[in-house]
Design a protein around this motif. Structure first.
Motif, short mmCIF file in Angstrom:
data_model
loop_
_atom_site.label_atom_id
_atom_site.label_comp_id
_atom_site.label_asym_id
_atom_site.label_seq_id
_atom_site.Cartn_x
_atom_site.Cartn_y
_atom_site.Cartn_z
N VAL A 97 0.84 -1.21 0.00
CA VAL A 97 0.00 0.00 0.00
C VAL A 97 0.87 1.26 0.00
O VAL A 97 0.62 2.21 -0.75
N LEU A 98 1.92 1.27 0.82
CA LEU A 98 2.81 2.43 0.89
C LEU A 98 3.54 2.63 -0.42
O LEU A 98 3.66 3.76 -0.90
N MET A 99 4.04 1.56 -1.00
CA MET A 99 4.76 1.66 -2.26
C MET A 99 3.85 2.20 -3.36
O MET A 99 4.26 3.07 -4.15
N SER A 148 4.43 5.78 -5.24
CA SER A 148 4.66 5.73 -6.69
C SER A 148 3.66 6.59 -7.44
O SER A 148 4.02 7.32 -8.37
N LEU A 149 2.39 6.51 -7.05
CA LEU A 149 1.35 7.25 -7.75
C LEU A 149 1.41 8.74 -7.48
O LEU A 149 1.06 9.56 -8.33
N ALA A 170 10.97 1.02 -2.28
CA ALA A 170 11.33 -0.39 -2.42
C ALA A 170 12.68 -0.68 -1.79
O ALA A 170 12.87 -1.71 -1.13
N LEU A 171 13.64 0.24 -1.97
CA LEU A 171 14.96 0.06 -1.37
C LEU A 171 14.87 0.10 0.16
O LEU A 171 15.53 -0.70 0.85
N TRP A 184 10.66 -7.28 -6.68
CA TRP A 184 9.20 -7.29 -6.77
C TRP A 184 8.62 -5.88 -6.68
O TRP A 184 7.84 -5.46 -7.54
N PHE A 185 9.02 -5.12 -5.67
CA PHE A 185 8.46 -3.79 -5.49
C PHE A 185 8.96 -2.82 -6.55
O PHE A 185 8.25 -1.89 -6.93
#
Length: 203
Positions: free
Chosen positions: A22-24, A28-29, A40-41, A160-161
């Protein structure tokens, strides 16, 4: 557990939806591809910490000290709720332009958001304690294999992320998401608040 089972478990850990996802998606958006990659890192670095204390034997301290575990749970719940409220408040904030340069401060902000979101997740703490204790107790697995498996899980998280970030920030999807930005922010914020609240209730 054989090697194939461990590989599948590692994959399922990564792709299972949760607060990290959810946070990623939110970062991103709202802030673009670079913000998603830094998130992601941060998540991957937190995985390294989980693996580190498991390998060093600190997991025993966590399992035997219930007060410490409760503190971790409360901190995790509070942080998720904070991120959720912040997402709802800034739901109508303008999106970052694709060509907009991110400052070092912004990059660090997304890095530590991903890092703290994963690090303070008690489910992740308990999972790694359980998994690595089984690996240590199995004479078939050496210390080198256990370390390699930890690196495998950390790399899986970042890959993945990162792939999800690249997908979400691709132009076809980005154009569609832009129109739904406010609703998606509120959805992400509400989901984070619910996850944090459920975590606090179950303490």
């Amino acid at each position: 557990m054989d090697i194939i089972s461990l590989a599948v478990i590692g994959l399922l850990i990564v792709i299972s939806p949760g607060a990290d996802f959810v946070l990623m998606m939110k970062n991103s958006l709202n802030a673009g591809r670079k913000a998603g990659l830094w998130t992601a890192l941060g998540i991957s670095l937190a995985i390294v910490i989980h693996i580190g204390y498991s390998l060093l034997g600190l997991s025993y301290l966590v399992t035997e000290n219930q007060k410490l575990l409760i503190i971790i749970k409360y901190l995790g719940a509070i942080y998720l709720i904070y991120l959720g409220i912040k997402s709802i408040i800034t739901a109508k904030a303008p999106l970052a332009l694709p060509q907009q340069a991110q400052t070092h401060l912004h990059c660090f902000q997304y890095l530590y958001q991903g890092f703290l979101c994963n690090l303070l997740n008690p489910k992740t703490v308990l999972f790694f304690i359980s998994l690595f204790s089984q690996l240590f107790s199995n004479p078939d697995y050496s210390w080198y294999f256990t370390l390699s498996y930890g690196v495998y899980i950390a790399m899986l998280h970042f890959i993945w992320f990162s792939c999800l970030t690249l997908l979400l920030t691709s132009m076809p999807l980005k154009t569609r998401f832009n129109a739904l930005k406010t609703h998606l922010n509120r959805l992400c914020g509400g989901t984070l608040i619910i996850l944090g609240s459920l975590l606090a209730i179950r303490i």
